[in-house]
Design an enzyme around this catalytic site. Structure first.
Site, PDB file in Angstrom:
ATOM      1  CG  ASN A  13      -2.026   0.995   1.145  1.00 41.82           C
ATOM      2  OD1 ASN A  13      -1.827   2.109   0.674  1.00 41.82           O
ATOM      3  ND2 ASN A  13      -3.190   0.602   1.598  1.00 41.82           N
TER       4      ASN A  13
ATOM      5  CG  HIS B  75      -8.474  -3.405  -1.772  1.00 43.71           C
ATOM      6  ND1 HIS B  75      -9.526  -2.802  -2.450  1.00 43.71           N
ATOM      7  CD2 HIS B  75      -8.180  -2.598  -0.743  1.00 43.71           C
ATOM      8  CE1 HIS B  75      -9.838  -1.669  -1.846  1.00 43.71           C
ATOM      9  NE2 HIS B  75      -9.047  -1.515  -0.800  1.00 43.71           N
TER      10      HIS B  75
ATOM     11  CG  HIS C 161      -6.733  -3.340   3.729  1.00 42.50           C
ATOM     12  ND1 HIS C 161      -5.964  -2.314   3.251  1.00 42.50           N
ATOM     13  CD2 HIS C 161      -7.995  -3.066   3.320  1.00 42.50           C
ATOM     14  CE1 HIS C 161      -6.712  -1.450   2.602  1.00 42.50           C
ATOM     15  NE2 HIS C 161      -7.962  -1.880   2.619  1.00 42.50           N
TER      16      HIS C 161
END
Ligand SMILES: [Zn+2]
Length: 180
Positions: free
Chosen positions: A71, A141, A143
């Site tokens: 990220n 997505h 995490h």
């Protein structure tokens, strides 16, 4: 949406989990231009990233149907995301192969973060839909956020606005090496 070092110093306090998952801090990778489109041609960064080199896209590993990427605006150093290549918004839409590899990549992310960074714990999960705090709701997505006691580690805790490209490159390389 500035996150100062005082904020980071609070990591490990009881309210930390909530703070980590506060929607207004949800990550948008590649950031400034938060995509609003619904298709791959509408500027979705998760569709653009796999077309880049690993270094440029901060890709840690590529699978058959999913990939793992750092990220750009991490909650914590080493914050990874596992993303299906296919532009799909809902977990319910994933096919069996995507479900399996998403899980496998999540598992391997944990291993790599333990190996490369000595992560002591993790926050793992996904936000589905804008109302749930997804920064990029159109493309799901997962995490994977590594945690340490006090959240200080070999990968320095960095504020969102202070992420250095060099640090991200180094982190990506360390995780890519640890992946295999
Ligand atoms: Zn997409």
């Amino acid at each position: 949406m500035l996150l100062d070092m005082h904020d980071q110093a609070g990591a490990g306090e009881p309210d930390n989990f909530q703070r980590l998952w506060t929607p207004h801090r949800m990550a948008y990778i590649k950031g400034e231009n938060k995509p609003t489109g619904t298709g791959p041609d509408d500027g979705c960064p998760f569709d653009a990233i796999p077309k880049m080199s690993d270094e440029e896209g901060l890709i840690v590993a590529r699978g058959e149907v999913v990939y793992a990427v750092l990220n750009l605006y991490p909650y914590n150093s080493g914050h990874l995301m596992v993303v299906p290549y296919r532009h799909v918004s809902d977990y319910d839409e994933l096919d069996p192969a995507e479900l399996v590899e998403l899980s496998q990549f999540t598992q391997r992310s944990l291993r790599a973060l333990r190996k490369a960074g000595g992560a002591q714990g993790f926050n793992v999960g996904m936000n589905l839909g804008h109302v749930a705090g997804a920064g990029i709701a159109a493309h799901l997505h997962q995490h994977v956020v590594p945690r340490w006691g006090g959240d200080t580690n070999f990968m320095p805790v960095v504020a969102r606005t202070k992420v250095l490209p060099e640090l991200l490159r180094d982190t990506r390389q360390a995780l890519a090496d640890a992946w295999s």
